[in-house]
Design a protein around this motif. Structure first.
Motif, PDB file in Angstrom:
ATOM      1  N   SER A  78       0.805  -1.231   0.000  1.00 19.59           N
ATOM      2  CA  SER A  78       0.000   0.000   0.000  1.00 19.59           C
ATOM      3  C   SER A  78       0.835   1.277   0.000  1.00 19.59           C
ATOM      4  CB  SER A  78      -0.953  -0.001   1.196  1.00 19.59           C
ATOM      5  OG  SER A  78      -0.233  -0.186   2.391  1.00 19.59           O
ATOM      6  N   SER A  79       2.191   1.161  -0.012  1.00 25.82           N
ATOM      7  CA  SER A  79       3.019   2.376   0.063  1.00 25.82           C
ATOM      8  C   SER A  79       3.009   3.159  -1.248  1.00 25.82           C
ATOM      9  CB  SER A  79       4.458   2.021   0.443  1.00 25.82           C
ATOM     10  OG  SER A  79       5.086   1.335  -0.613  1.00 25.82           O
ATOM     11  N   HIS A  80       2.967   2.449  -2.383  1.00 23.83           N
ATOM     12  CA  HIS A  80       3.065   3.144  -3.679  1.00 23.83           C
ATOM     13  C   HIS A  80       2.330   2.323  -4.754  1.00 23.83           C
ATOM     14  CE1 HIS A  80       4.337   5.808  -6.685  1.00 23.83           C
ATOM     15  NE2 HIS A  80       5.642   5.850  -6.468  1.00 23.83           N
ATOM     16  N   PRO A  81       0.980   2.214  -4.646  1.00 20.94           N
ATOM     17  CA  PRO A  81       0.226   1.381  -5.594  1.00 20.94           C
ATOM     18  C   PRO A  81       0.358   1.835  -7.040  1.00 20.94           C
ATOM     19  CG  PRO A  81      -1.255   2.683  -4.191  1.00 20.94           C
ATOM     20  CD  PRO A  81       0.115   2.833  -3.630  1.00 20.94           C
ATOM     21  N   ASP A  82       0.544   3.133  -7.254  1.00 19.94           N
ATOM     22  CA  ASP A  82       0.664   3.659  -8.620  1.00 19.94           C
ATOM     23  C   ASP A  82       1.893   3.080  -9.325  1.00 19.94           C
ATOM     24  OD1 ASP A  82       0.000   5.500 -10.787  1.00 19.94           O
ATOM     25  OD2 ASP A  82       1.792   6.590 -10.197  1.00 19.94           O
ATOM     26  N   LEU A  83       3.017   3.006  -8.612  1.00 23.98           N
ATOM     27  CA  LEU A  83       4.238   2.441  -9.197  1.00 23.98           C
ATOM     28  C   LEU A  83       4.056   0.949  -9.468  1.00 23.98           C
ATOM     29  CD1 LEU A  83       7.215   2.871 -10.030  1.00 23.98           C
ATOM     30  CD2 LEU A  83       7.861   2.324  -7.679  1.00 23.98           C
ATOM     31  N   GLY A  84       3.424   0.238  -8.533  1.00 27.42           N
ATOM     32  CA  GLY A  84       3.152  -1.189  -8.742  1.00 27.42           C
ATOM     33  C   GLY A  84       2.313  -1.418  -9.996  1.00 27.42           C
ATOM     34  N   GLN A  85       1.296  -0.556 -10.195  1.00 25.96           N
ATOM     35  CA  GLN A  85       0.428  -0.686 -11.373  1.00 25.96           C
ATOM     36  C   GLN A  85       1.199  -0.415 -12.658  1.00 25.96           C
ATOM     37  OE1 GLN A  85      -3.036  -1.651 -11.258  1.00 25.96           O
ATOM     38  NE2 GLN A  85      -2.372  -2.016 -13.370  1.00 25.96           N
ATOM     39  N   LYS A  86       2.083   0.610 -12.632  1.00 21.73           N
ATOM     40  CA  LYS A  86       2.875   0.930 -13.823  1.00 21.73           C
ATOM     41  C   LYS A  86       3.807  -0.219 -14.199  1.00 21.73           C
ATOM     42  CE  LYS A  86       2.923   5.956 -13.897  1.00 21.73           C
ATOM     43  NZ  LYS A  86       3.332   7.147 -13.196  1.00 21.73           N
ATOM     44  N   ILE A  87       4.412  -0.841 -13.182  1.00 21.78           N
ATOM     45  CA  ILE A  87       5.310  -1.972 -13.437  1.00 21.78           C
ATOM     46  C   ILE A  87       4.533  -3.139 -14.052  1.00 21.78           C
ATOM     47  CG2 ILE A  87       6.720  -3.744 -12.302  1.00 21.78           C
ATOM     48  CD1 ILE A  87       7.591  -1.514 -10.306  1.00 21.78           C
ATOM     49  N   ALA A  88       3.369  -3.420 -13.473  1.00 23.53           N
ATOM     50  CA  ALA A  88       2.539  -4.517 -13.998  1.00 23.53           C
ATOM     51  C   ALA A  88       2.093  -4.230 -15.433  1.00 23.53           C
ATOM     52  CB  ALA A  88       1.321  -4.723 -13.095  1.00 23.53           C
ATOM     53  N   ASP A  89       1.675  -2.984 -15.695  1.00 21.61           N
ATOM     54  CA  ASP A  89       1.245  -2.613 -17.054  1.00 21.61           C
ATOM     55  C   ASP A  89       2.387  -2.777 -18.050  1.00 21.61           C
ATOM     56  OD1 ASP A  89      -1.211  -1.983 -16.041  1.00 21.61           O
ATOM     57  OD2 ASP A  89      -0.920   0.186 -16.034  1.00 21.61           O
TER      58      ASP A  89
ATOM     59  N   LEU B  22       1.003  -7.569 -17.286  1.00 24.04           N
ATOM     60  CA  LEU B  22       0.434  -8.469 -16.287  1.00 24.04           C
ATOM     61  C   LEU B  22      -0.620  -7.749 -15.454  1.00 24.04           C
ATOM     62  CD1 LEU B  22       3.808  -9.917 -14.950  1.00 24.04           C
ATOM     63  CD2 LEU B  22       2.208 -11.126 -16.424  1.00 24.04           C
ATOM     64  N   GLU B  23      -1.472  -8.520 -14.808  1.00 23.42           N
ATOM     65  CA  GLU B  23      -2.421  -7.964 -13.840  1.00 23.42           C
ATOM     66  C   GLU B  23      -1.762  -7.990 -12.464  1.00 23.42           C
ATOM     67  OE1 GLU B  23      -5.834  -7.060 -14.070  1.00 23.42           O
ATOM     68  OE2 GLU B  23      -5.597  -7.036 -16.238  1.00 23.42           O
ATOM     69  N   LEU B  24      -1.985  -6.952 -11.671  1.00 24.61           N
ATOM     70  CA  LEU B  24      -1.504  -6.993 -10.285  1.00 24.61           C
ATOM     71  C   LEU B  24      -2.250  -8.085  -9.526  1.00 24.61           C
ATOM     72  CD1 LEU B  24      -1.133  -3.333  -8.941  1.00 24.61           C
ATOM     73  CD2 LEU B  24       0.670  -5.036  -9.186  1.00 24.61           C
ATOM     74  N   GLY B  25      -1.525  -8.825  -8.705  1.00 25.57           N
ATOM     75  CA  GLY B  25      -2.155  -9.883  -7.917  1.00 25.57           C
ATOM     76  C   GLY B  25      -3.107  -9.312  -6.875  1.00 25.57           C
TER      77      GLY B  25
ATOM     78  N   VAL C 273       8.967  15.007 -12.112  1.00 23.91           N
ATOM     79  CA  VAL C 273       9.177  13.587 -11.816  1.00 23.91           C
ATOM     80  C   VAL C 273       9.661  12.822 -13.047  1.00 23.91           C
ATOM     81  CG1 VAL C 273       8.037  11.449 -11.081  1.00 23.91           C
ATOM     82  CG2 VAL C 273       7.469  13.589  -9.956  1.00 23.91           C
ATOM     83  N   ILE C 274      10.699  12.005 -12.827  1.00 24.91           N
ATOM     84  CA  ILE C 274      11.172  11.060 -13.846  1.00 24.91           C
ATOM     85  C   ILE C 274      10.575   9.692 -13.502  1.00 24.91           C
ATOM     86  CG2 ILE C 274      13.186   9.892 -14.829  1.00 24.91           C
ATOM     87  CD1 ILE C 274      14.905  12.266 -13.910  1.00 24.91           C
ATOM     88  N   ASP C 275       9.917   9.065 -14.461  1.00 25.11           N
ATOM     89  CA  ASP C 275       9.327   7.743 -14.227  1.00 25.11           C
ATOM     90  C   ASP C 275      10.409   6.667 -14.376  1.00 25.11           C
ATOM     91  OD1 ASP C 275       7.621   5.617 -13.917  1.00 25.11           O
ATOM     92  OD2 ASP C 275       6.831   5.695 -15.960  1.00 25.11           O
ATOM     93  N   ILE C 276      10.615   5.874 -13.322  1.00 24.12           N
ATOM     94  CA  ILE C 276      11.618   4.794 -13.407  1.00 24.12           C
ATOM     95  C   ILE C 276      10.951   3.413 -13.372  1.00 24.12           C
ATOM     96  CG2 ILE C 276      13.699   5.982 -12.589  1.00 24.12           C
ATOM     97  CD1 ILE C 276      11.508   4.040 -10.193  1.00 24.12           C
ATOM     98  N   SER C 277       9.621   3.371 -13.585  1.00 20.86           N
ATOM     99  CA  SER C 277       8.922   2.082 -13.524  1.00 20.86           C
ATOM    100  C   SER C 277       9.446   1.117 -14.591  1.00 20.86           C
ATOM    101  CB  SER C 277       7.409   2.283 -13.698  1.00 20.86           C
ATOM    102  OG  SER C 277       7.119   2.878 -14.946  1.00 20.86           O
ATOM    103  N   MET C 278       9.876   1.656 -15.756  1.00 23.99           N
ATOM    104  CA  MET C 278      10.345   0.757 -16.818  1.00 23.99           C
ATOM    105  C   MET C 278      11.674   0.092 -16.450  1.00 23.99           C
ATOM    106  SD  MET C 278      10.909   4.067 -17.415  1.00 23.99           S
ATOM    107  CE  MET C 278      12.096   5.245 -18.003  1.00 23.99           C
ATOM    108  N   ILE C 279      12.501   0.779 -15.635  1.00 23.82           N
ATOM    109  CA  ILE C 279      13.768   0.168 -15.203  1.00 23.82           C
ATOM    110  C   ILE C 279      13.477  -0.989 -14.247  1.00 23.82           C
ATOM    111  CG2 ILE C 279      15.931   0.576 -13.945  1.00 23.82           C
ATOM    112  CD1 ILE C 279      15.825   3.489 -14.895  1.00 23.82           C
ATOM    113  N   LEU C 280      12.569  -0.761 -13.294  1.00 21.19           N
ATOM    114  CA  LEU C 280      12.210  -1.820 -12.348  1.00 21.19           C
ATOM    115  C   LEU C 280      11.504  -2.978 -13.056  1.00 21.19           C
ATOM    116  CD1 LEU C 280      10.909   0.479  -9.463  1.00 21.19           C
ATOM    117  CD2 LEU C 280      12.995  -0.884  -9.418  1.00 21.19           C
ATOM    118  N   ALA C 281      10.620  -2.648 -14.004  1.00 18.96           N
ATOM    119  CA  ALA C 281       9.904  -3.695 -14.748  1.00 18.96           C
ATOM    120  C   ALA C 281      10.872  -4.554 -15.554  1.00 18.96           C
ATOM    121  CB  ALA C 281       8.854  -3.056 -15.674  1.00 18.96           C
TER     122      ALA C 281
END
Length: 320
Positions: free
Chosen positions: A10-21, A25-28, A291-299
């Motif tokens: 619950s700390s950063h659901p937006d980042l979790g959603q971006k990584i899944a997208d 994949l769908e978030l569990g 803000v720089i989006d780094i979700s693609m690096i984590l994904a």
């Protein structure tokens, strides 16, 4: 990708959603709640038996609650027979408490304690970004991938600062010199650093600039900013030394206490942070924050880890 599940705390659901997208994949399904006595309760809403599980939870907001939630989620997946559980922690909590100072000999090394807690809860692997001190990786007996925001920072500088060829990259303290020289070398520009003397934590006594910023754009680079006292002092120092513009680029924008007021009153063109920590509320109160989006690096790190590929490509490239 078969046999992979991604959950977000619950700390950063937006980042979790971006990584899944990004991974298609769908978030569990996961339900987190608190009992009336404030105990954390987590229920994983789908089977993870034999799956490669990734749990995205950043060390921000209510840090202690979010850390406990992560530990419980890891343990819940582990005892539900997940084959491997990876904690994706973009901003590692307690990273600044990584050593004993000469003075406070009875101080804890809390980053090591957090590392032990993650291992004991059942984590098999950690993915994090820009650790405050890269030696924290050695606190773990499990593999740790410490990713870097540097490629995304270089891309942002080239795309958004027209005069970047005539800039100086500045470290606001001696500890960040290595990070700053790496960026300066890759941009082929000069670097400088500011030596600061602290009387006590979160209070800077005086600053000395080592290097030349006269008639140049100064770009302050650091791994994190909390109360922003240091970077705002540094910005004033750079302007008084003749810098034409001052930017600040930070991986983790914690921005607690008087930080937003200080940034609003400081002489920054922009304060650029990554989204390892959610920034939506802060941006409403401060127009200088970008803000720089780094979700693609984590994904991409998750995809490569799942497929057994090397992640070292991400140390110098931003995935397309």
């Amino acid at each position: 990708m078969p046999n992979i599940k991604i959950f977000s705390g619950s700390s950063h659901p937006d980042l979790g959603q971006k990584i899944a997208d990004r991974l298609g994949l769908e978030l569990g399904k996961v339900v987190t709640k608190k009992f009336s006595n404030q105990e954390t309760c987590v229920e994983i809403g789908e089977s993870v038996r034999g799956e490669d599980v990734y749990i995205v939870q950043s060390g921000c907001g209510e840090i202690n609650d979010n850390l406990m939630e992560l530990l419980i989620m890891i343990n819940a997946c582990k005892i539900a027979s997940a084959s491997r559980v990876t904690a994706v922690i973009p901003c590692f909590p307690y990273a600044r408490q990584d050593k004993k100072d000469k003075v406070g000999s009875r101080a804890p090394i809390s980053a090591k304690l957090v590392a032990n807690m993650l291992s004991v809860s059942g984590a098999d692997h950690i993915i994090t970004m820009d650790l405050h001190a890269s030696q924290i990786q050695g606190f773990f007996d499990i593999p740790v991938d410490n990713l870097y925001a540097e490629p995304a920072v270089l891309k942002w500088i080239k795309e958004n600062i027209n005069e970047w060829k005539n800039c100086t990259i500045v470290s606001p303290d001696a500890g960040g010199a290595k990070r700053v020289t790496s960026i300066a070398d890759r941009l082929n520009v000069d670097f400088a650093l500011i030596h600061k003397e602290r009387k006590k934590a979160n209070e800077v006594d005086r600053m000395v600039l080592v290097g030349d910023v006269k008639d140049r754009v100064a770009i302050l680079v650091d791994d994190m900013a909390d109360t922003c006292g240091t970077i705002c002092h540094a910005a004033d120092k750079l302007i008084s030394a003749g810098a034409t513009k001052v930017y600040a680029i930070l991986t983790h924008g914690i921005f607690s206490g008087p930080a937003i007021t200080r940034i609003n009153n400081a002489c920054f063109e922009a304060v650029v942070v990554t989204n390892t920590i959610p920034q939506e509320d802060k941006m409403k109160h401060c127009s200088k924050i970008q803000v720089i989006d780094i979700s693609m690096i984590l994904a991409e790190a998750i995809r490569r880890t799942h497929n057994g590929e090397s992640v070292s490509y991400l140390f110098s490239h931003v995935p397309l």
